[in-house]
Write a protein that holds these residues in place. Structure first.
Motif, PDB file in Angstrom:
ATOM      1  N   ARG A   1      27.278 108.757 -45.544  1.00  0.00           N
ATOM      2  CA  ARG A   1      28.533 109.547 -45.909  1.00  0.00           C
ATOM      3  C   ARG A   1      29.553 109.260 -45.122  1.00  0.00           C
ATOM      4  NH1 ARG A   1      26.275 115.459 -47.026  1.00  0.00           N
ATOM      5  NH2 ARG A   1      24.571 114.667 -48.236  1.00  0.00           N
TER       6      ARG A   1
ATOM      7  N   GLY B   1      18.677 120.429 -42.128  1.00  0.00           N
ATOM      8  CA  GLY B   1      19.057 118.962 -41.819  1.00  0.00           C
ATOM      9  C   GLY B   1      18.200 118.766 -40.179  1.00  0.00           C
TER      10      GLY B   1
ATOM     11  N   ASP C   1      25.468 109.464 -50.695  1.00  0.00           N
ATOM     12  CA  ASP C   1      24.629 108.779 -49.691  1.00  0.00           C
ATOM     13  C   ASP C   1      23.180 108.470 -50.380  1.00  0.00           C
ATOM     14  OD1 ASP C   1      22.975 110.977 -49.575  1.00  0.00           O
ATOM     15  OD2 ASP C   1      23.509 111.476 -47.338  1.00  0.00           O
TER      16      ASP C   1
ATOM     17  N   GLU D   1      22.154 124.603 -44.752  1.00  0.00           N
ATOM     18  CA  GLU D   1      21.925 123.111 -44.728  1.00  0.00           C
ATOM     19  C   GLU D   1      22.004 122.332 -43.441  1.00  0.00           C
ATOM     20  OE1 GLU D   1      21.355 121.398 -47.629  1.00  0.00           O
ATOM     21  OE2 GLU D   1      21.210 123.283 -48.565  1.00  0.00           O
TER      22      GLU D   1
ATOM     23  N   ARG E   1      24.124 113.900 -42.629  1.00  0.00           N
ATOM     24  CA  ARG E   1      23.899 114.741 -43.295  1.00  0.00           C
ATOM     25  C   ARG E   1      24.108 116.167 -42.445  1.00  0.00           C
ATOM     26  NH1 ARG E   1      20.637 115.151 -48.322  1.00  0.00           N
ATOM     27  NH2 ARG E   1      21.568 113.480 -49.422  1.00  0.00           N
TER      28      ARG E   1
ATOM     29  N   TRP F   1      21.236 108.370 -41.444  1.00  0.00           N
ATOM     30  CA  TRP F   1      21.309 109.143 -42.609  1.00  0.00           C
ATOM     31  C   TRP F   1      21.172 110.572 -42.440  1.00  0.00           C
ATOM     32  CZ3 TRP F   1      17.212 111.534 -45.722  1.00  0.00           C
ATOM     33  CH2 TRP F   1      17.700 111.779 -46.962  1.00  0.00           C
TER      34      TRP F   1
END
Length: 181
Positions: free
Chosen positions: A94, A156, A70, A152, A140, A136
């Motif tokens: 993505r 995020g 991305d 993650e 994620r 975006w």
């Protein structure tokens, strides 16, 4: 889609992106060039855990492999409005998030409003940047959640909340950024 998280520095990452002719690709190994031994190993390891329709779809004879990437630009307008980045040229998301076509449509509709005198090019760019970063970050978060990468996911989610709070503090209307125009 079938995701496999690998560090780009791992030897398996290099092996997967190396085709049957020994050429290592940066992003995509085309159909027909995927190493059949690695593909069969992957199928043997993962097929048993899939529902029958997914297992059948994944068991193609001519797979291709693509890295999930991305990107998000920090500007969309260049050279005093003579160059404008729209759609995937401005931001690539993505694939599991499926908003690329929506982004392109939003950009075109917004530019129609610019050329119709309803908003300035700078306002359009700010809207495009805000919507793009929102999507975006959401992509994620969804990707991390869907692949079980909890740390993650938490990071995020924290970045997303901080971004949204920052929009509110700056007085930017968050309404409509979720996909409706």
């Amino acid at each position: 889609m079938w995701y496999c998280n690998l560090p780009t520095t791992s030897s398996l990452h290099s092996q997967i992106l190396t085709d049957i002719n020994g050429h290592q690709h940066n992003n995509t190994v085309p159909a027909g060039l995927v190493n059949p031994n690695l593909w069969q190993q992957h199928l043997a390891t993962h097929l048993a855990g899939l529902a029958a329709p997914f297992a059948e779809a994944i068991s193609t004879r001519h797979p291709f492999i693509t890295k999930v990437n991305d990107a998000l630009c920090d500007r969309a307008v260049f050279f005093n409005g003579k160059v404008i980045l729209v759609g995937d040229a401005f931001a690539t998301f993505r694939p599991h998030f499926a908003v690329a076509t929506e982004q392109a449509a939003r950009h075109c509709l917004g530019l129609g409003r610019v050329w119709g005198g309803e908003m300035t090019l700078q306002e359009w760019e700010e809207e495009a940047k805000t919507w793009g970063k929102t999507q975006w970050l959401r992509g994620r978060i969804l990707g991390a959640f869907g692949t079980g990468r909890w740390w993650e996911f938490v990071k995020g989610l924290w970045k997303y909340v901080a971004f949204v709070v920052g929009l509110k503090v700056r007085g930017i209307n968050f309404q409509g950024l979720g996909g409706q125009h």
